[in-house]
Scaffold this motif. Structure first.
Motif, PDB file in Angstrom:
ATOM      1  N   LEU A 132      -4.905   3.627   3.295  1.00 43.55           N
ATOM      2  CA  LEU A 132      -3.625   3.484   3.983  1.00 43.55           C
ATOM      3  C   LEU A 132      -3.811   2.906   5.377  1.00 43.55           C
ATOM      4  CD1 LEU A 132      -0.554   4.027   3.955  1.00 43.55           C
ATOM      5  CD2 LEU A 132      -1.035   6.303   4.862  1.00 43.55           C
ATOM      6  N   LEU A 133      -4.850   3.344   6.077  1.00 45.07           N
ATOM      7  CA  LEU A 133      -5.100   2.834   7.423  1.00 45.07           C
ATOM      8  C   LEU A 133      -5.592   1.388   7.409  1.00 45.07           C
ATOM      9  CD1 LEU A 133      -6.795   5.873   9.222  1.00 45.07           C
ATOM     10  CD2 LEU A 133      -4.398   5.207   9.205  1.00 45.07           C
ATOM     11  N   SER A 134      -6.174   0.984   6.300  1.00 36.56           N
ATOM     12  CA  SER A 134      -6.732  -0.370   6.243  1.00 36.56           C
ATOM     13  C   SER A 134      -5.660  -1.454   6.238  1.00 36.56           C
ATOM     14  CB  SER A 134      -7.623  -0.524   5.003  1.00 36.56           C
ATOM     15  OG  SER A 134      -6.855  -0.483   3.818  1.00 36.56           O
ATOM     16  N   VAL A 135      -4.377  -1.075   6.069  1.00 38.46           N
ATOM     17  CA  VAL A 135      -3.323  -2.091   6.103  1.00 38.46           C
ATOM     18  C   VAL A 135      -3.171  -2.673   7.507  1.00 38.46           C
ATOM     19  CG1 VAL A 135      -2.087  -0.991   4.202  1.00 38.46           C
ATOM     20  CG2 VAL A 135      -1.466  -0.424   6.559  1.00 38.46           C
ATOM     21  N   LEU A 136      -3.677  -1.948   8.519  1.00 40.16           N
ATOM     22  CA  LEU A 136      -3.664  -2.478   9.888  1.00 40.16           C
ATOM     23  C   LEU A 136      -4.869  -3.400  10.051  1.00 40.16           C
ATOM     24  CD1 LEU A 136      -2.675   0.719  11.908  1.00 40.16           C
ATOM     25  CD2 LEU A 136      -1.209  -1.167  11.236  1.00 40.16           C
ATOM     26  N   THR A 137      -4.811  -4.547   9.399  1.00 42.48           N
ATOM     27  CA  THR A 137      -5.958  -5.460   9.365  1.00 42.48           C
ATOM     28  C   THR A 137      -6.278  -6.051  10.734  1.00 42.48           C
ATOM     29  OG1 THR A 137      -4.453  -7.239   8.701  1.00 42.48           O
ATOM     30  CG2 THR A 137      -5.617  -6.059   6.944  1.00 42.48           C
ATOM     31  N   SER A 138      -5.345  -5.984  11.655  1.00 38.55           N
ATOM     32  CA  SER A 138      -5.608  -6.517  12.994  1.00 38.55           C
ATOM     33  C   SER A 138      -6.429  -5.560  13.842  1.00 38.55           C
ATOM     34  CB  SER A 138      -4.280  -6.823  13.706  1.00 38.55           C
ATOM     35  OG  SER A 138      -3.506  -5.648  13.834  1.00 38.55           O
ATOM     36  N   ARG A 139      -6.729  -4.352  13.303  1.00 34.18           N
ATOM     37  CA  ARG A 139      -7.559  -3.385  14.010  1.00 34.18           C
ATOM     38  C   ARG A 139      -8.932  -3.356  13.359  1.00 34.18           C
ATOM     39  NH1 ARG A 139      -2.198  -3.691  15.258  1.00 34.18           N
ATOM     40  NH2 ARG A 139      -1.669  -2.290  16.991  1.00 34.18           N
ATOM     41  N   PRO A 140      -9.948  -3.925  13.999  1.00 34.94           N
ATOM     42  CA  PRO A 140     -11.282  -4.041  13.381  1.00 34.94           C
ATOM     43  C   PRO A 140     -11.879  -2.706  12.952  1.00 34.94           C
ATOM     44  CG  PRO A 140     -11.161  -5.360  15.393  1.00 34.94           C
ATOM     45  CD  PRO A 140      -9.919  -4.531  15.345  1.00 34.94           C
ATOM     46  N   MET A 141     -11.634  -1.656  13.706  1.00 35.53           N
ATOM     47  CA  MET A 141     -12.230  -0.362  13.382  1.00 35.53           C
ATOM     48  C   MET A 141     -11.623   0.234  12.114  1.00 35.53           C
ATOM     49  SD  MET A 141     -12.638   2.948  15.864  1.00 35.53           S
ATOM     50  CE  MET A 141     -13.065   4.566  15.226  1.00 35.53           C
ATOM     51  N   LEU A 142     -10.346  -0.006  11.887  1.00 40.14           N
ATOM     52  CA  LEU A 142      -9.684   0.536  10.701  1.00 40.14           C
ATOM     53  C   LEU A 142      -9.922  -0.329   9.468  1.00 40.14           C
ATOM     54  CD1 LEU A 142      -6.273   1.683  12.244  1.00 40.14           C
ATOM     55  CD2 LEU A 142      -8.357   3.016  11.872  1.00 40.14           C
ATOM     56  N   ASN A 143     -10.117  -1.599   9.670  1.00 37.55           N
ATOM     57  CA  ASN A 143     -10.370  -2.514   8.560  1.00 37.55           C
ATOM     58  C   ASN A 143     -11.850  -2.428   8.177  1.00 37.55           C
ATOM     59  OD1 ASN A 143      -9.990  -4.480   6.640  1.00 37.55           O
ATOM     60  ND2 ASN A 143     -10.173  -6.168   8.079  1.00 37.55           N
ATOM     61  N   HIS A 144     -12.226  -1.273   7.604  1.00 40.30           N
ATOM     62  CA  HIS A 144     -13.630  -0.952   7.364  1.00 40.30           C
ATOM     63  C   HIS A 144     -13.796  -0.428   5.934  1.00 40.30           C
ATOM     64  CE1 HIS A 144     -17.674   0.522   7.991  1.00 40.30           C
ATOM     65  NE2 HIS A 144     -17.651   0.210   9.282  1.00 40.30           N
ATOM     66  N   PRO A 145     -14.754  -0.945   5.152  1.00 47.22           N
ATOM     67  CA  PRO A 145     -14.893  -0.530   3.752  1.00 47.22           C
ATOM     68  C   PRO A 145     -15.366   0.910   3.563  1.00 47.22           C
ATOM     69  CG  PRO A 145     -16.687  -2.002   4.390  1.00 47.22           C
ATOM     70  CD  PRO A 145     -15.696  -2.024   5.517  1.00 47.22           C
ATOM     71  N   VAL A 146     -15.975   1.500   4.589  1.00 43.44           N
ATOM     72  CA  VAL A 146     -16.486   2.871   4.470  1.00 43.44           C
ATOM     73  C   VAL A 146     -15.380   3.905   4.671  1.00 43.44           C
ATOM     74  CG1 VAL A 146     -18.113   4.539   5.465  1.00 43.44           C
ATOM     75  CG2 VAL A 146     -18.808   2.169   5.148  1.00 43.44           C
ATOM     76  N   LEU A 147     -14.275   3.499   5.275  1.00 41.34           N
ATOM     77  CA  LEU A 147     -13.232   4.453   5.669  1.00 41.34           C
ATOM     78  C   LEU A 147     -12.679   5.272   4.493  1.00 41.34           C
ATOM     79  CD1 LEU A 147     -11.926   5.324   8.304  1.00 41.34           C
ATOM     80  CD2 LEU A 147     -10.081   3.709   7.879  1.00 41.34           C
ATOM     81  N   PRO A 148     -12.362   4.676   3.323  1.00 44.85           N
ATOM     82  CA  PRO A 148     -11.869   5.504   2.214  1.00 44.85           C
ATOM     83  C   PRO A 148     -12.856   6.584   1.784  1.00 44.85           C
ATOM     84  CG  PRO A 148     -11.388   3.196   1.805  1.00 44.85           C
ATOM     85  CD  PRO A 148     -12.288   3.239   2.995  1.00 44.85           C
ATOM     86  N   ALA A 149     -14.143   6.249   1.703  1.00 46.17           N
ATOM     87  CA  ALA A 149     -15.149   7.244   1.316  1.00 46.17           C
ATOM     88  C   ALA A 149     -15.290   8.325   2.381  1.00 46.17           C
ATOM     89  CB  ALA A 149     -16.499   6.560   1.077  1.00 46.17           C
ATOM     90  N   LEU A 150     -15.224   7.936   3.649  1.00 44.32           N
ATOM     91  CA  LEU A 150     -15.310   8.906   4.742  1.00 44.32           C
ATOM     92  C   LEU A 150     -14.151   9.888   4.688  1.00 44.32           C
ATOM     93  CD1 LEU A 150     -16.544   9.967   7.372  1.00 44.32           C
ATOM     94  CD2 LEU A 150     -15.285   8.177   8.597  1.00 44.32           C
ATOM     95  N   VAL A 157       0.833  -1.204   0.000  1.00 42.17           N
ATOM     96  CA  VAL A 157       0.000   0.000   0.000  1.00 42.17           C
ATOM     97  C   VAL A 157       0.867   1.253   0.000  1.00 42.17           C
ATOM     98  CG1 VAL A 157      -1.737   1.293   1.290  1.00 42.17           C
ATOM     99  CG2 VAL A 157      -1.888  -1.190   1.155  1.00 42.17           C
ATOM    100  N   MET A 158       1.977   1.234   0.751  1.00 39.42           N
ATOM    101  CA  MET A 158       2.876   2.377   0.808  1.00 39.42           C
ATOM    102  C   MET A 158       3.524   2.634  -0.544  1.00 39.42           C
ATOM    103  SD  MET A 158       4.056   4.743   2.853  1.00 39.42           S
ATOM    104  CE  MET A 158       3.902   4.147   4.535  1.00 39.42           C
ATOM    105  N   SER A 159       3.981   1.569  -1.212  1.00 46.98           N
ATOM    106  CA  SER A 159       4.616   1.713  -2.512  1.00 46.98           C
ATOM    107  C   SER A 159       3.639   2.245  -3.555  1.00 46.98           C
ATOM    108  CB  SER A 159       5.187   0.361  -2.965  1.00 46.98           C
ATOM    109  OG  SER A 159       5.780   0.475  -4.238  1.00 46.98           O
ATOM    110  N   MET A 160       2.422   1.721  -3.554  1.00 50.04           N
ATOM    111  CA  MET A 160       1.412   2.214  -4.489  1.00 50.04           C
ATOM    112  C   MET A 160       1.062   3.665  -4.185  1.00 50.04           C
ATOM    113  SD  MET A 160       0.989  -0.197  -6.585  1.00 50.04           S
ATOM    114  CE  MET A 160      -0.399   0.476  -7.472  1.00 50.04           C
ATOM    115  N   GLY A 161       1.082   4.022  -2.903  1.00 50.06           N
ATOM    116  CA  GLY A 161       0.827   5.410  -2.536  1.00 50.06           C
ATOM    117  C   GLY A 161       1.902   6.342  -3.054  1.00 50.06           C
ATOM    118  N   VAL A 162       3.154   5.920  -2.975  1.00 47.47           N
ATOM    119  CA  VAL A 162       4.259   6.728  -3.496  1.00 47.47           C
ATOM    120  C   VAL A 162       4.092   6.942  -5.000  1.00 47.47           C
ATOM    121  CG1 VAL A 162       6.743   6.767  -3.922  1.00 47.47           C
ATOM    122  CG2 VAL A 162       5.876   6.078  -1.681  1.00 47.47           C
TER     123      VAL A 162
END
Length: 311
Positions: A164-182, A91-96
């Motif tokens: 970018l935050l969704s890479v922390l898949t062990s965190r349920p709140m961040l692993n959320h499909p709505v987050l990019p749109a938000l 995700v970081m490389s694609m972001g760059v």
């Protein structure tokens, strides 16, 4: 030591929140500027305060955000390797890669839009570069396709801050499909606030009035996405339900959300519009300032509250 800003499991801290905020401003401001050029062409000219703000704020906020990110890394002097070695699984490389394409396109778009002032500047200070600047006139016919590309890249960049935050898949709140749109719409809200602060300097209120027309739809979409975000946690699996309880069940970050994100970011701008009618400049300054602080507080809230719960 355990506190709201220091706890076990914390991976990304406050510099990342500031980085996400700055990137959102750039993407949001570019989107607003392009929409303004389409909806109100005279307000999209180079002499427009909104376009002048875009000229400086859009690239500088990305540069500052990237500098914060680079020096926050464990090995900042090795960051240049990411600029030349891409990985489609990172995700970081694609972001760059996205940042590089975005900045190149942004520079090209701004150069074509500001070609007349740029020509005058080069004519006065760097005459040998006049032939190169003259080439910009040939690209004038490609301005509309370039704006389409720029708008698409700004949309991707605004959403990327959530991915970018969704890479922390062990965190349920961040692993959320709505987050990019938000994050996309909150970034659009911050970009609109910067544009309105710039437009408030104009003698004629037509630009500001046009921007006001975007304010409520964007705010409504932000609120809808926040509701969808928390509904997804509440109705999700055990990890998401625990994340919901940790984020809104009381404590520091729950108060941060209600008083900062909702109170300062959503309610205060509406109250400012209603209460300060006789001084438009002060009204815009307070409302937009509260909106910007609210977006920054949302970034902090999602980042920290999202890391409190492990799957």
């Amino acid at each position: 030591m355990r506190s709201a800003f220091h706890f076990e499991g914390l991976v990304w801290d406050w510099p990342i929140a500031v980085y996400l905020f700055l990137i959102g401003i750039s993407a949001g401001l570019v989107m607003v500027a392009i929409m303004l050029r389409r909806g109100l062409p005279e307000a999209g000219e180079p002499q427009s305060p909104v376009m002048r703000a875009t000229l400086w704020v859009a690239p500088l906020s990305v540069i500052l955000g990237l500098l914060i990110l680079i020096f926050h890394l464990t090995r900042p002097w090795a960051f240049w390797k990411l600029m030349f070695h891409y990985s489609l699984t990172s995700v970081m490389s694609m972001g760059v890669m996205l940042f590089q394409i975005y900045m190149l396109t942004l520079a090209a778009w701004l150069a074509v839009v500001f070609r007349a002032p740029l020509n005058a500047l080069v004519r006065r200070w760097l005459p040998p570069l006049l032939p190169a600047v003259a080439l910009l006139e040939r690209f004038q016919r490609w301005l509309r396709p370039l704006e389409h590309l720029m708008l698409g890249l700004a949309l991707l960049l605004g959403a990327y801050t959530g991915f970018l935050l969704s890479v922390l898949t062990s965190r349920p709140m961040l692993n959320h499909p709505v987050l990019p749109a938000l994050f996309l719409f909150s970034g659009l809200s911050s970009g609109l606030a910067v544009a309105m602060l710039a437009a408030a300097r104009e003698r004629h209120a037509r630009t500001l009035h046009w921007l006001h027309g975007l304010e409520m739809p964007i705010l409504a979409m932000e609120i809808f996405l926040l509701v969808a975000f928390f509904a997804g946690l509440w109705l999700g699996d055990d990890g998401k339900v625990r994340a919901f309880g940790a984020a809104l069940g009381g404590g520091f970050w729950s108060a941060w959300f209600w008083w900062g994100v909702v109170g300062l970011g959503f309610v205060a701008p509406i109250l400012a519009r209603w209460a300060i009618r006789r001084r438009p400049g002060l009204q815009v300054a307070i409302a937009c300032g509260c909106s910007l602080v609210g977006v920054l507080m949302l970034r902090f809230y999602i980042l920290y509250a999202g890391q409190m719960t492990l799957a």
